[in-house]
Scaffold this motif. Structure first.
Motif, mmCIF file in Angstrom:
data_model
loop_
_atom_site.group_PDB
_atom_site.id
_atom_site.type_symbol
_atom_site.label_atom_id
_atom_site.label_comp_id
_atom_site.label_asym_id
_atom_site.label_seq_id
_atom_site.Cartn_x
_atom_site.Cartn_y
_atom_site.Cartn_z
ATOM 1 N N GLY A 116 17.647 -2.002 27.626
ATOM 2 C CA GLY A 116 18.885 -2.336 26.886
ATOM 3 C C GLY A 116 18.800 -1.812 25.383
ATOM 4 O O GLY A 116 19.877 -1.060 25.004
ATOM 5 N N MET A 160 25.359 -4.398 29.647
ATOM 6 C CA MET A 160 24.365 -4.348 30.814
ATOM 7 C C MET A 160 24.645 -4.408 32.242
ATOM 8 O O MET A 160 23.816 -4.520 33.078
ATOM 9 C CB MET A 160 23.138 -5.163 30.346
ATOM 10 C CG MET A 160 22.616 -4.447 28.723
ATOM 11 S SD MET A 160 21.797 -2.861 28.865
ATOM 12 C CE MET A 160 20.315 -3.299 29.926
ATOM 13 N N MET A 210 17.713 -7.692 35.492
ATOM 14 C CA MET A 210 19.024 -6.854 34.672
ATOM 15 C C MET A 210 18.969 -5.405 35.097
ATOM 16 O O MET A 210 18.927 -4.456 34.105
ATOM 17 C CB MET A 210 18.766 -7.295 33.186
ATOM 18 C CG MET A 210 19.160 -8.602 32.932
ATOM 19 S SD MET A 210 20.932 -9.115 33.002
ATOM 20 C CE MET A 210 21.640 -7.510 32.261
ATOM 21 N N SER A 260 16.976 -5.767 27.526
ATOM 22 C CA SER A 260 16.911 -6.655 28.906
ATOM 23 C C SER A 260 16.517 -8.002 29.037
ATOM 24 O O SER A 260 17.096 -8.497 29.692
ATOM 25 C CB SER A 260 16.403 -5.495 29.967
ATOM 26 O OG SER A 260 15.178 -5.427 29.692
#
Length: 280
Positions: free
Chosen positions: A82, A124, A156, A220
Protein backbone atom coordinates in the motif's frame (compact mmCIF):
# COMPACT_ATOMS: atom_id res chain seq x y z
CA UNK A 1 10.40 15.58 -11.32
CA UNK A 2 12.16 14.04 -14.35
CA UNK A 3 11.70 10.37 -15.20
CA UNK A 4 14.63 8.09 -14.43
CA UNK A 5 16.99 7.10 -17.22
CA UNK A 6 16.74 3.59 -18.66
CA UNK A 7 19.24 1.00 -17.47
CA UNK A 8 22.49 1.11 -19.41
CA UNK A 9 26.18 0.39 -18.98
CA UNK A 10 26.44 3.25 -16.50
CA UNK A 11 24.32 1.39 -13.95
CA UNK A 12 20.72 1.17 -12.77
CA UNK A 13 18.90 4.39 -11.77
CA UNK A 14 16.52 4.20 -8.80
CA UNK A 15 14.61 6.36 -6.35
CA UNK A 16 14.44 6.03 -2.57
CA UNK A 17 11.01 6.91 -1.21
CA UNK A 18 9.09 6.26 1.97
CA UNK A 19 5.61 6.44 3.40
CA UNK A 20 5.77 7.05 7.16
CA UNK A 21 9.19 5.38 7.37
CA UNK A 22 8.09 2.34 5.36
CA UNK A 23 10.95 2.68 2.85
CA UNK A 24 11.27 1.63 -0.76
CA UNK A 25 13.69 1.40 -3.64
CA UNK A 26 11.76 2.17 -6.82
CA UNK A 27 12.99 1.25 -10.30
CA UNK A 28 11.31 2.79 -13.34
CA UNK A 29 11.27 0.11 -16.05
CA UNK A 30 8.65 1.66 -18.31
CA UNK A 31 11.21 2.30 -21.07
CA UNK A 32 13.00 -1.05 -20.91
CA UNK A 33 12.69 -4.63 -19.69
CA UNK A 34 12.34 -5.18 -15.95
CA UNK A 35 15.92 -5.81 -14.73
CA UNK A 36 15.06 -7.04 -11.23
CA UNK A 37 15.56 -10.65 -10.17
CA UNK A 38 15.11 -12.11 -6.66
CA UNK A 39 18.91 -12.22 -6.24
CA UNK A 40 19.28 -8.60 -7.32
CA UNK A 41 16.43 -7.54 -5.03
CA UNK A 42 18.08 -9.23 -2.05
CA UNK A 43 21.39 -7.52 -2.82
CA UNK A 44 19.87 -4.08 -3.15
CA UNK A 45 17.83 -4.67 -0.01
CA UNK A 46 20.81 -5.32 2.26
CA UNK A 47 21.14 -2.28 4.52
CA UNK A 48 24.92 -2.60 4.87
CA UNK A 49 26.05 -3.95 1.48
CA UNK A 50 23.27 -2.47 -0.66
CA UNK A 51 20.77 0.39 -0.38
CA UNK A 52 18.27 -1.13 2.02
CA UNK A 53 14.48 -1.17 1.80
CA UNK A 54 11.33 -2.70 3.19
CA UNK A 55 10.14 -3.35 -0.37
CA UNK A 56 11.47 -2.82 -3.86
CA UNK A 57 8.91 -1.69 -6.42
CA UNK A 58 9.23 -1.81 -10.20
CA UNK A 59 7.18 0.54 -12.40
CA UNK A 60 6.26 -1.14 -15.68
CA UNK A 61 4.20 -0.02 -18.65
CA UNK A 62 0.71 -1.46 -18.81
CA UNK A 63 -2.84 -0.87 -19.96
CA UNK A 64 -3.31 1.47 -16.98
CA UNK A 65 -1.12 4.46 -16.10
CA UNK A 66 1.45 1.93 -14.82
CA UNK A 67 1.80 -1.66 -13.63
CA UNK A 68 3.62 -2.28 -10.32
CA UNK A 69 5.63 -5.29 -9.16
CA UNK A 70 6.78 -5.64 -5.54
CA UNK A 71 9.71 -7.49 -3.97
CA UNK A 72 10.37 -8.06 -0.26
CA UNK A 73 13.85 -7.74 1.23
CA UNK A 74 14.28 -11.54 1.16
CA UNK A 75 13.70 -11.62 -2.63
CA UNK A 76 10.14 -12.93 -2.42
CA UNK A 77 7.33 -11.08 -4.19
CA UNK A 78 4.12 -9.59 -2.86
CA UNK A 79 0.89 -8.87 -4.70
CA UNK A 80 0.29 -5.68 -2.72
CA UNK A 81 2.19 -2.91 -0.99
CA UNK A 82 0.00 0.00 0.00
CA UNK A 83 2.58 2.60 0.97
CA UNK A 84 4.77 1.88 -2.07
CA UNK A 85 1.68 2.25 -4.25
CA UNK A 86 1.01 5.64 -2.69
CA UNK A 87 4.63 6.72 -3.21
CA UNK A 88 4.59 5.73 -6.86
CA UNK A 89 1.19 7.34 -7.36
CA UNK A 90 2.62 10.61 -6.02
CA UNK A 91 5.68 10.31 -8.31
CA UNK A 92 3.48 9.72 -11.36
CA UNK A 93 1.09 12.54 -10.45
CA UNK A 94 4.02 14.93 -10.11
CA UNK A 95 5.42 13.67 -13.41
CA UNK A 96 2.18 14.02 -15.38
CA UNK A 97 0.40 16.82 -13.54
CA UNK A 98 -2.63 14.56 -13.10
CA UNK A 99 -4.60 14.52 -9.84
CA UNK A 100 -5.82 10.95 -10.26
CA UNK A 101 -4.64 7.80 -12.00
CA UNK A 102 -5.13 4.06 -12.30
CA UNK A 103 -2.50 1.46 -11.41
CA UNK A 104 -2.46 -2.30 -11.76
CA UNK A 105 -0.77 -4.86 -9.52
CA UNK A 106 -1.12 -8.58 -9.02
CA UNK A 107 -3.86 -7.53 -6.58
CA UNK A 108 -5.80 -5.98 -9.47
CA UNK A 109 -6.67 -2.45 -10.53
CA UNK A 110 -6.12 0.30 -7.95
CA UNK A 111 -7.25 3.92 -8.11
CA UNK A 112 -5.16 6.77 -6.71
CA UNK A 113 -5.80 10.47 -6.24
CA UNK A 114 -4.27 13.60 -4.81
CA UNK A 115 -5.93 14.14 -1.41
CA UNK A 116 -4.51 17.64 -0.98
CA UNK A 117 -2.16 19.05 1.68
CA UNK A 118 0.61 16.74 0.49
CA UNK A 119 -1.43 13.58 1.07
CA UNK A 120 -2.04 10.77 -1.42
CA UNK A 121 -4.97 8.34 -1.38
CA UNK A 122 -5.13 4.87 -2.89
CA UNK A 123 -8.13 2.54 -3.05
CA UNK A 124 -6.71 -0.88 -2.13
CA UNK A 125 -9.86 -2.70 -3.23
CA UNK A 126 -12.27 -4.81 -1.21
CA UNK A 127 -10.79 -6.86 1.64
CA UNK A 128 -10.72 -10.63 1.42
CA UNK A 129 -12.43 -12.11 4.48
CA UNK A 130 -13.11 -15.69 3.41
CA UNK A 131 -10.55 -18.35 4.38
CA UNK A 132 -9.80 -19.51 0.84
CA UNK A 133 -9.26 -15.98 -0.47
CA UNK A 134 -6.73 -14.87 2.17
CA UNK A 135 -5.63 -17.75 1.84
CA UNK A 136 -5.67 -20.03 4.89
CA UNK A 137 -4.72 -23.70 4.91
CA UNK A 138 -8.16 -24.85 6.05
CA UNK A 139 -11.71 -23.61 6.46
CA UNK A 140 -11.98 -21.69 9.74
CA UNK A 141 -13.80 -18.62 11.02
CA UNK A 142 -11.57 -15.71 9.97
CA UNK A 143 -12.96 -13.26 12.54
CA UNK A 144 -11.28 -15.13 15.37
CA UNK A 145 -8.71 -17.73 14.35
CA UNK A 146 -8.01 -20.86 16.41
CA UNK A 147 -4.67 -19.35 17.47
CA UNK A 148 -3.78 -18.20 20.97
CA UNK A 149 -5.00 -14.63 21.29
CA UNK A 150 -7.81 -15.16 18.74
CA UNK A 151 -6.41 -12.95 15.92
CA UNK A 152 -8.40 -11.93 12.85
CA UNK A 153 -7.37 -12.98 9.34
CA UNK A 154 -7.74 -10.56 6.42
CA UNK A 155 -6.48 -10.51 2.85
CA UNK A 156 -5.53 -7.27 1.10
CA UNK A 157 -3.85 -8.99 -1.84
CA UNK A 158 -1.46 -10.34 0.79
CA UNK A 159 -2.33 -12.23 4.00
CA UNK A 160 -2.64 -10.57 7.42
CA UNK A 161 -3.03 -11.77 10.99
CA UNK A 162 -4.19 -9.06 13.43
CA UNK A 163 -3.94 -9.47 17.21
CA UNK A 164 -5.91 -7.01 19.35
CA UNK A 165 -4.00 -6.34 22.56
CA UNK A 166 -4.19 -4.07 25.61
CA UNK A 167 -0.79 -2.45 24.98
CA UNK A 168 0.75 -2.70 21.50
CA UNK A 169 4.01 -1.12 22.67
CA UNK A 170 4.55 -3.82 25.29
CA UNK A 171 4.64 -6.67 22.73
CA UNK A 172 8.17 -7.92 21.86
CA UNK A 173 7.41 -7.61 18.15
CA UNK A 174 10.57 -9.18 16.73
CA UNK A 175 9.92 -12.41 18.61
CA UNK A 176 6.14 -12.24 18.28
CA UNK A 177 6.07 -11.50 14.55
CA UNK A 178 8.64 -14.14 13.67
CA UNK A 179 6.65 -16.72 15.61
CA UNK A 180 3.43 -16.19 13.65
CA UNK A 181 4.73 -15.31 10.16
CA UNK A 182 5.21 -19.02 9.43
CA UNK A 183 2.11 -20.30 11.26
CA UNK A 184 0.83 -23.46 9.51
CA UNK A 185 -2.58 -21.89 9.06
CA UNK A 186 -0.97 -19.46 6.58
CA UNK A 187 0.49 -21.41 3.63
CA UNK A 188 1.93 -18.24 2.04
CA UNK A 189 3.19 -16.85 5.39
CA UNK A 190 1.56 -13.75 6.84
CA UNK A 191 2.04 -10.18 7.92
CA UNK A 192 1.47 -9.84 11.66
CA UNK A 193 -0.05 -6.82 13.39
CA UNK A 194 -0.53 -5.99 17.07
CA UNK A 195 -3.29 -3.43 17.48
CA UNK A 196 -4.62 -1.47 20.42
CA UNK A 197 -7.90 0.48 20.36
CA UNK A 198 -6.91 3.84 21.84
CA UNK A 199 -10.07 5.87 21.30
CA UNK A 200 -13.18 6.24 19.19
CA UNK A 201 -12.06 5.19 15.73
CA UNK A 202 -8.39 5.37 16.70
CA UNK A 203 -5.94 2.46 16.61
CA UNK A 204 -2.33 2.14 17.71
CA UNK A 205 -0.74 -0.52 15.50
CA UNK A 206 2.71 -2.08 15.06
CA UNK A 207 3.61 -4.46 12.26
CA UNK A 208 5.84 -7.34 11.31
CA UNK A 209 5.99 -7.79 7.54
CA UNK A 210 6.57 -11.20 6.02
CA UNK A 211 9.91 -11.41 4.28
CA UNK A 212 11.02 -8.16 5.92
CA UNK A 213 10.57 -8.04 9.70
CA UNK A 214 9.61 -5.08 11.88
CA UNK A 215 8.66 -1.99 9.86
CA UNK A 216 7.77 1.54 10.92
CA UNK A 217 4.58 1.44 8.85
CA UNK A 218 2.61 -0.71 6.43
CA UNK A 219 -0.26 0.44 4.27
CA UNK A 220 -1.82 -2.96 3.58
CA UNK A 221 -1.42 -3.89 7.28
CA UNK A 222 -3.18 -0.67 8.26
CA UNK A 223 -6.03 -1.53 5.89
CA UNK A 224 -6.26 -5.08 7.23
CA UNK A 225 -6.25 -3.90 10.85
CA UNK A 226 -8.94 -1.32 10.18
CA UNK A 227 -11.11 -3.94 8.47
CA UNK A 228 -10.56 -6.40 11.33
CA UNK A 229 -11.46 -3.77 13.95
CA UNK A 230 -14.65 -2.81 12.10
CA UNK A 231 -15.68 -6.45 11.62
CA UNK A 232 -15.24 -7.07 15.34
CA UNK A 233 -17.26 -4.00 16.27
CA UNK A 234 -14.30 -2.29 17.93
CA UNK A 235 -14.39 0.78 15.67
CA UNK A 236 -16.32 2.22 12.77
CA UNK A 237 -15.11 1.87 9.20
CA UNK A 238 -13.25 5.21 9.07
CA UNK A 239 -10.26 5.17 11.43
CA UNK A 240 -6.98 6.87 12.21
CA UNK A 241 -4.09 4.44 12.63
CA UNK A 242 -1.04 5.50 14.65
CA UNK A 243 2.07 3.68 13.44
CA UNK A 244 5.67 3.82 14.64
CA UNK A 245 6.36 6.09 11.64
CA UNK A 246 3.32 8.35 11.89
CA UNK A 247 -0.39 8.55 11.10
CA UNK A 248 -2.38 7.04 8.26
CA UNK A 249 -6.12 7.26 7.62
CA UNK A 250 -8.17 4.25 6.52
CA UNK A 251 -11.75 4.45 5.22
CA UNK A 252 -13.53 1.19 4.35
CA UNK A 253 -16.15 2.31 1.85
CA UNK A 254 -18.56 0.50 -0.45
CA UNK A 255 -16.04 0.75 -3.30
CA UNK A 256 -13.04 -0.54 -1.30
CA UNK A 257 -10.57 0.37 1.42
CA UNK A 258 -9.16 3.85 0.92
CA UNK A 259 -5.78 4.64 2.47
CA UNK A 260 -4.54 8.23 2.83
CA UNK A 261 -1.19 9.49 4.07
CA UNK A 262 2.02 11.39 3.29
CA UNK A 263 4.89 10.28 1.07
CA UNK A 264 8.49 11.42 0.65
CA UNK A 265 11.00 11.24 -2.19
CA UNK A 266 14.29 11.09 -0.28
CA UNK A 267 16.85 10.87 -3.08
CA UNK A 268 17.59 9.47 -6.52
CA UNK A 269 20.72 7.50 -7.33
CA UNK A 270 22.36 4.96 -9.60
CA UNK A 271 23.51 1.46 -8.73
CA UNK A 272 26.97 1.04 -10.21
CA UNK A 273 27.78 -1.59 -12.84
CA UNK A 274 30.34 -3.06 -10.43
CA UNK A 275 27.71 -3.56 -7.74
CA UNK A 276 25.25 -5.08 -10.20
CA UNK A 277 27.89 -7.50 -11.54
CA UNK A 278 28.73 -8.60 -8.00
CA UNK A 279 25.16 -9.89 -7.65
CA UNK A 280 25.12 -11.92 -10.86
Amino acid sequence: MPAMRPINDTGLPFMKMHGLGNDFVIVDARAHADPITPTLAMGIGHRQFGVGFDQLAVIESGKSDAHLVFYNADGSTSAACGNATRCIARFLMDETGSSDLTLTTERGMLFARDAGKGLTSVNMGQPQIFWNEIPLAEEVETLELPIEGGPTATGMGNPHCTFFVDNADAIPLEEFGARYEYHPLYPERTNVQVAQITGPDQIRMRVWERGVGVTLASGSSSCATAVAAARRGLTGRNVQVELDGGTIWIDWRDDGVWMTGPTAHVFSGTLTPEFLRSLE
